[in-house]
Write a protein that holds these residues in place. Structure first.
Motif, PDB file in Angstrom:
ATOM      1  N   THR A 112      26.660 -15.626 -49.615  1.00 10.31           N
ATOM      2  CA  THR A 112      25.424 -16.113 -50.205  1.00 10.31           C
ATOM      3  C   THR A 112      24.742 -14.933 -50.879  1.00 10.31           C
ATOM      4  O   THR A 112      24.576 -13.879 -50.267  1.00 10.31           O
ATOM      5  CB  THR A 112      24.496 -16.705 -49.123  1.00 10.31           C
ATOM      6  N   ILE A 113      24.379 -15.122 -52.143  1.00 17.48           N
ATOM      7  CA  ILE A 113      23.789 -14.039 -52.921  1.00 17.48           C
ATOM      8  C   ILE A 113      22.442 -14.489 -53.468  1.00 17.48           C
ATOM      9  O   ILE A 113      22.344 -15.501 -54.163  1.00 17.48           O
ATOM     10  CB  ILE A 113      24.722 -13.614 -54.069  1.00 17.48           C
ATOM     11  N   LEU A 114      21.412 -13.722 -53.129  1.00 21.49           N
ATOM     12  CA  LEU A 114      20.063 -14.002 -53.607  1.00 21.49           C
ATOM     13  C   LEU A 114      19.848 -13.288 -54.933  1.00 21.49           C
ATOM     14  O   LEU A 114      20.042 -12.075 -55.035  1.00 21.49           O
ATOM     15  CB  LEU A 114      19.039 -13.529 -52.568  1.00 21.49           C
ATOM     16  N   VAL A 115      19.457 -14.044 -55.945  1.00 16.91           N
ATOM     17  CA  VAL A 115      19.189 -13.513 -57.277  1.00 16.91           C
ATOM     18  C   VAL A 115      17.674 -13.529 -57.482  1.00 16.91           C
ATOM     19  O   VAL A 115      17.065 -14.595 -57.485  1.00 16.91           O
ATOM     20  CB  VAL A 115      19.877 -14.383 -58.362  1.00 16.91           C
ATOM     21  N   CYS A 116      17.086 -12.350 -57.622  1.00 18.62           N
ATOM     22  CA  CYS A 116      15.642 -12.249 -57.815  1.00 18.62           C
ATOM     23  C   CYS A 116      15.333 -11.665 -59.188  1.00 18.62           C
ATOM     24  O   CYS A 116      15.642 -10.510 -59.465  1.00 18.62           O
ATOM     25  CB  CYS A 116      15.015 -11.384 -56.726  1.00 18.62           C
ATOM     26  N   ASP A 117      14.745 -12.488 -60.037  1.00 17.88           N
ATOM     27  CA  ASP A 117      14.345 -12.052 -61.376  1.00 17.88           C
ATOM     28  C   ASP A 117      13.234 -12.974 -61.843  1.00 17.88           C
ATOM     29  O   ASP A 117      13.309 -14.187 -61.627  1.00 17.88           O
ATOM     30  CB  ASP A 117      15.540 -12.125 -62.336  1.00 17.88           C
ATOM     31  N   ASP A 118      12.209 -12.424 -62.485  1.00 18.37           N
ATOM     32  CA  ASP A 118      11.124 -13.265 -62.986  1.00 18.37           C
ATOM     33  C   ASP A 118      11.537 -14.045 -64.230  1.00 18.37           C
ATOM     34  O   ASP A 118      10.876 -14.992 -64.616  1.00 18.37           O
ATOM     35  CB  ASP A 118       9.860 -12.439 -63.261  1.00 18.37           C
ATOM     36  N   SER A 119      12.655 -13.666 -64.829  1.00 18.72           N
ATOM     37  CA  SER A 119      13.156 -14.371 -66.013  1.00 18.72           C
ATOM     38  C   SER A 119      14.131 -15.477 -65.611  1.00 18.72           C
ATOM     39  O   SER A 119      15.180 -15.201 -65.025  1.00 18.72           O
ATOM     40  CB  SER A 119      13.866 -13.379 -66.936  1.00 18.72           C
ATOM     41  N   LEU A 120      13.780 -16.711 -65.944  1.00 15.34           N
ATOM     42  CA  LEU A 120      14.658 -17.846 -65.662  1.00 15.34           C
ATOM     43  C   LEU A 120      16.008 -17.643 -66.347  1.00 15.34           C
ATOM     44  O   LEU A 120      17.062 -17.903 -65.765  1.00 15.34           O
ATOM     45  CB  LEU A 120      14.013 -19.149 -66.142  1.00 15.34           C
ATOM     46  N   PHE A 121      15.985 -17.145 -67.575  1.00 20.25           N
ATOM     47  CA  PHE A 121      17.216 -16.898 -68.326  1.00 20.25           C
ATOM     48  C   PHE A 121      18.128 -15.931 -67.569  1.00 20.25           C
ATOM     49  O   PHE A 121      19.330 -16.190 -67.422  1.00 20.25           O
ATOM     50  CB  PHE A 121      16.859 -16.348 -69.713  1.00 20.25           C
ATOM     51  N   GLN A 122      17.571 -14.830 -67.080  1.00 17.36           N
ATOM     52  CA  GLN A 122      18.376 -13.857 -66.337  1.00 17.36           C
ATOM     53  C   GLN A 122      18.893 -14.446 -65.026  1.00 17.36           C
ATOM     54  O   GLN A 122      20.029 -14.182 -64.627  1.00 17.36           O
ATOM     55  CB  GLN A 122      17.562 -12.587 -66.042  1.00 17.36           C
ATOM     56  N   ARG A 123      18.053 -15.237 -64.339  1.00 10.33           N
ATOM     57  CA  ARG A 123      18.515 -15.878 -63.099  1.00 10.33           C
ATOM     58  C   ARG A 123      19.682 -16.803 -63.381  1.00 10.33           C
ATOM     59  O   ARG A 123      20.651 -16.843 -62.624  1.00 10.33           O
ATOM     60  CB  ARG A 123      17.379 -16.657 -62.414  1.00 10.33           C
ATOM     61  N   ARG A 124      19.620 -17.544 -64.479  1.00  9.35           N
ATOM     62  CA  ARG A 124      20.715 -18.459 -64.831  1.00  9.35           C
ATOM     63  C   ARG A 124      22.009 -17.699 -65.088  1.00  9.35           C
ATOM     64  O   ARG A 124      23.076 -18.117 -64.650  1.00  9.35           O
ATOM     65  CB  ARG A 124      20.349 -19.294 -66.080  1.00  9.35           C
ATOM     66  N   ILE A 125      21.920 -16.584 -65.807  1.00  6.38           N
ATOM     67  CA  ILE A 125      23.117 -15.775 -66.077  1.00  6.38           C
ATOM     68  C   ILE A 125      23.719 -15.298 -64.759  1.00  6.38           C
ATOM     69  O   ILE A 125      24.926 -15.435 -64.518  1.00  6.38           O
ATOM     70  CB  ILE A 125      22.767 -14.561 -66.968  1.00  6.38           C
ATOM     71  N   LEU A 126      22.887 -14.740 -63.894  1.00  3.44           N
ATOM     72  CA  LEU A 126      23.389 -14.191 -62.637  1.00  3.44           C
ATOM     73  C   LEU A 126      23.905 -15.264 -61.692  1.00  3.44           C
ATOM     74  O   LEU A 126      24.932 -15.067 -61.041  1.00  3.44           O
ATOM     75  CB  LEU A 126      22.314 -13.347 -61.959  1.00  3.44           C
ATOM     76  N   ALA A 173      15.091 -16.407 -56.434  1.00  6.24           N
ATOM     77  CA  ALA A 173      13.697 -16.051 -56.217  1.00  6.24           C
ATOM     78  C   ALA A 173      13.135 -15.589 -57.557  1.00  6.24           C
ATOM     79  O   ALA A 173      13.808 -14.880 -58.299  1.00  6.24           O
ATOM     80  CB  ALA A 173      13.584 -14.939 -55.190  1.00  6.24           C
ATOM     81  N   LYS A 174      11.908 -16.019 -57.863  1.00  4.58           N
ATOM     82  CA  LYS A 174      11.331 -15.672 -59.161  1.00  4.58           C
ATOM     83  C   LYS A 174      10.359 -14.496 -59.095  1.00  4.58           C
ATOM     84  O   LYS A 174       9.817 -14.084 -60.107  1.00  4.58           O
ATOM     85  CB  LYS A 174      10.691 -16.889 -59.819  1.00  4.58           C
ATOM     86  N   ASN A 175      10.156 -13.942 -57.884  1.00  3.94           N
ATOM     87  CA  ASN A 175       9.320 -12.748 -57.755  1.00  3.94           C
ATOM     88  C   ASN A 175       9.652 -12.028 -56.448  1.00  3.94           C
ATOM     89  O   ASN A 175      10.404 -12.535 -55.620  1.00  3.94           O
ATOM     90  CB  ASN A 175       7.828 -13.107 -57.833  1.00  3.94           C
TER      91      ASN A 175
END
Length: 123
Positions: free
Chosen positions: A5-19, A33-35
């Protein structure tokens, strides 16, 4: 064969989608997570195997997350992802406990290799 399980934390929705697409492509389950606050809350509740952490976020940035994760001894490997390529930034992150450093835009193969390095080959 255990899925990670990998938590992706980025305020950018676009970057979260890529990751999250990279995480899924490598056979693992993404959390988002967005923040920074959300990141720490989810990390404590769900105990992911790995965290991809953006550095530059409003309010509670990646540096704050790294500090808190170290203080609370979360023991989850954190991979910093940032567009900031300065050596001082890299060394600050590593000193705060980051285990690796990826530059934006994230290279799919490079991110996949980091996932494999920390979670082993899945197949």
């Amino acid at each position: 064969m255990k899925m990670g399980t990998i938590l992706v934390c980025d305020d950018s929705l676009f970057q979260r989608r890529i990751l999250t697409s990279i995480v899924k492509k490598n056979g693992h389950t993404p959390l988002e997570a967005k923040n920074g606050h959300e990141c720490l809350t989810i990390a404590k509740e769900k105990k992911p195997d790995l965290i991809f952490l953006d550095l530059l976020m409003p309010d509670y940035d990646g540096f704050a997350v790294l500090k808190d994760a170290a203080e609370e001894a979360l023991g989850i490997p954190i991979i910093v992802i940032t567009a900031d390529i300065q050596e001082i930034t890299r060394s600050d992150c590593l000193n705060l406990g980051a285990r690796a450093f990826l530059n934006k835009p994230v290279d799919h193969d490079e991110a996949g290799a980091v996932i494999e390095e920390f979670l082993g080959k899945r197949g």
